[in-house]
Design an enzyme around this catalytic site. Structure first.
Site, PDB file in Angstrom:
ATOM      1  N   HIS A 233       0.849  -1.192   0.000  1.00  0.00           N
ATOM      2  CA  HIS A 233       0.000   0.000   0.000  1.00  0.00           C
ATOM      3  C   HIS A 233       0.891   1.250   0.000  1.00  0.00           C
ATOM      4  CE1 HIS A 233      -3.005   2.924   1.325  1.00  0.00           C
ATOM      5  NE2 HIS A 233      -3.930   2.030   1.053  1.00  0.00           N
TER       6      HIS A 233
ATOM      7  N   SER B 277      -7.742   1.736  -4.370  1.00  0.00           N
ATOM      8  CA  SER B 277      -8.722   1.417  -3.337  1.00  0.00           C
ATOM      9  C   SER B 277      -9.316   2.706  -2.785  1.00  0.00           C
ATOM     10  CB  SER B 277      -8.071   0.608  -2.213  1.00  0.00           C
ATOM     11  OG  SER B 277      -7.010   1.330  -1.631  1.00  0.00           O
TER      12      SER B 277
ATOM     13  N   GLU C 210     -14.183  -5.089  -0.439  1.00  0.00           N
ATOM     14  CA  GLU C 210     -13.357  -5.370   0.740  1.00  0.00           C
ATOM     15  C   GLU C 210     -14.251  -5.476   1.966  1.00  0.00           C
ATOM     16  OE1 GLU C 210     -10.163  -2.661   1.636  1.00  0.00           O
ATOM     17  OE2 GLU C 210      -9.459  -3.946   3.284  1.00  0.00           O
TER      18      GLU C 210
ATOM     19  N   GLU D  27     -16.176   0.280  10.827  1.00  0.00           N
ATOM     20  CA  GLU D  27     -15.896   1.014   9.588  1.00  0.00           C
ATOM     21  C   GLU D  27     -17.043   0.956   8.594  1.00  0.00           C
ATOM     22  OE1 GLU D  27     -11.967   0.206   8.047  1.00  0.00           O
ATOM     23  OE2 GLU D  27     -11.110   0.201  10.046  1.00  0.00           O
TER      24      GLU D  27
ATOM     25  N   HIS E 220      -9.312  -7.057   9.325  1.00  0.00           N
ATOM     26  CA  HIS E 220     -10.761  -7.054   9.577  1.00  0.00           C
ATOM     27  C   HIS E 220     -11.251  -8.447   9.974  1.00  0.00           C
ATOM     28  CE1 HIS E 220     -11.052  -2.976   8.101  1.00  0.00           C
ATOM     29  NE2 HIS E 220     -10.439  -3.325   6.979  1.00  0.00           N
TER      30      HIS E 220
ATOM     31  N   HIS F 283      -5.721  -8.313   1.431  1.00  0.00           N
ATOM     32  CA  HIS F 283      -4.878  -7.410   2.222  1.00  0.00           C
ATOM     33  C   HIS F 283      -4.300  -8.193   3.391  1.00  0.00           C
ATOM     34  CE1 HIS F 283      -6.557  -3.166   1.089  1.00  0.00           C
ATOM     35  NE2 HIS F 283      -5.551  -3.532   0.320  1.00  0.00           N
TER      36      HIS F 283
ATOM     37  N   ARG G 138      -2.032  -3.319  12.808  1.00  0.00           N
ATOM     38  CA  ARG G 138      -1.626  -2.693  11.540  1.00  0.00           C
ATOM     39  C   ARG G 138      -0.139  -2.342  11.505  1.00  0.00           C
ATOM     40  NH1 ARG G 138      -5.585  -1.702   7.864  1.00  0.00           N
ATOM     41  NH2 ARG G 138      -7.704  -1.119   8.450  1.00  0.00           N
TER      42      ARG G 138
ATOM     43  N   GLU H 258      -0.663  -4.117   3.890  1.00  0.00           N
ATOM     44  CA  GLU H 258      -1.258  -2.845   4.270  1.00  0.00           C
ATOM     45  C   GLU H 258      -0.854  -2.544   5.711  1.00  0.00           C
ATOM     46  OE1 GLU H 258      -5.510  -1.067   3.127  1.00  0.00           O
ATOM     47  OE2 GLU H 258      -5.627  -2.724   4.520  1.00  0.00           O
TER      48      GLU H 258
HETATM   49 MN    MN Z   1      -7.607  -3.377   3.907  1.00  0.00          MN
END
Ligand code: MN
Length: 299
Positions: free
Chosen positions: A14, A71, A154, A160, A190, A213, A219, A248
């Site tokens: 990313h 994206s 996604e 979110e 996620h 991803h 993260r 990502e």
């Molecule tokens: Mn993602």
């Protein structure tokens, strides 16, 4: 036009690992660093990026033999899962513009939360809102087809979006859209919040999985959290997944104001994007190869 993968999967990164905007200098930096760390694909977020120099970006990608993906998510006032026709129309316009950018920079995938605004919804998705998602994305897929662009849905967590939180939800949505160029996009970050494990959703998607991803639960650096990547990579090998696998990661060290705030990136999890990305490239490459070797040894 896109380079032939040396392995079954293109391994991507990313752009926010490198830069927070899409000015010509930043695009150049992102492409240089992506090539230097050995990735095959660069993913651009279009969240803050409609001003990207399309022709220049396309040329740089081509000259460097890099594949690209785009994206994005939508916004509160431009959200195709709304019941308000004006809000839906603004969301549809944003998606059409993003599809044009995707085509113009030579990317072949437009993915993300294409179906709703980013952020915690204040109530569940309504029947009318879902019908708007299906209708807008069906039209967008019809436009994307002749451009050679695949749309990814996604699956994002409950904080979110309220449209699709699990592979189960997303497969139903894709069924209702009913277009061959609409694929499912799984993200381990996620999945960690919403799914029961890291293998079942992969198996459930099967050949409808089209984009992946790879993100740690916080993260940051891969392997420094608690995500069961071995189980995820094994499931990808089991279904013989051939699509892109994109790393990502976000830190307050690199900020894109709109996207970083929408994704709640408040912490500094790394400073050195080059070290992070080189580590992630090895982690993903070795994880995919080991899982394939194990799967073929099992027959
Ligand atoms: Mn993602």
């Amino acid at each position: 036009m896109n380079p032939k993968p040396k392995a079954p999967n293109l391994i991507g990164v990313h752009a926010l690992v490198w830069v927070g905007d899409t000015s010509p200098a930043s695009v150049q930096t992102a492409i240089d660093q992506t090539v230097a760390t050995g990735y095959d694909l660069l993913e651009f977020s279009l969240h803050d990026a409609v001003s990207i120099d399309r022709a220049k970006t396309r040329e740089l990608l081509q000259n460097n033999g890099l594949a690209a993906a785009c994206s994005r998510g939508l916004a509160r006032d431009a959200d195709i899962s709304s019941e308000d026709p004006q809000v839906v129309a603004r969301g549809a316009a944003l998606l059409r513009e993003s599809l044009d950018v995707t085509r113009d920079i030579g990317a072949t995938v437009l993915t993300g939360a294409l179906y709703s605004a980013f952020g915690k919804a204040s109530s569940p998705l309504t029947v009318a809102g879902r019908a708007n998602v299906v209708s807008v994305l069906r039209d967008l897929a019809a436009e994307a087809g002749p451009m050679g662009v695949t749309l990814g849905l996604e699956i994002c967590n409950r904080y979110e979006t309220n449209v699709v939180n699990t592979a189960h939800d997303c497969l139903r949505l894709a069924d209702d859209i009913g277009a061959d160029n609409v694929v499912i996009h799984l993200d381990t970050y996620h999945m960690n919040i919403e799914e029961s494990d890291f293998a079942t959703p992969v198996r459930d998607c099967g050949d409808r999985l089209g984009y992946v991803h790879i993100g740690e639960n916080h993260r940051g650096y891969l392997g420094s959290g608690h995500i069961d990547f071995a189980s995820f990579f094994a499931a990808l090998a089991e279904i013989d997944y051939r699509g892109p696998v994109t790393f990502e990661s976000f830190s307050s060290a690199v900020v894109a104001p709109g996207l970083s705030n929408d994704l709640a990136i408040w912490r500094n999890l790394w400073d050195d994007g080059a070290d992070l990305a080189a580590h992630a490239r090895r982690f993903v490459h070795d994880g995919l190869s080991d899982a394939r070797a194990l799967a073929s040894a099992r027959g």
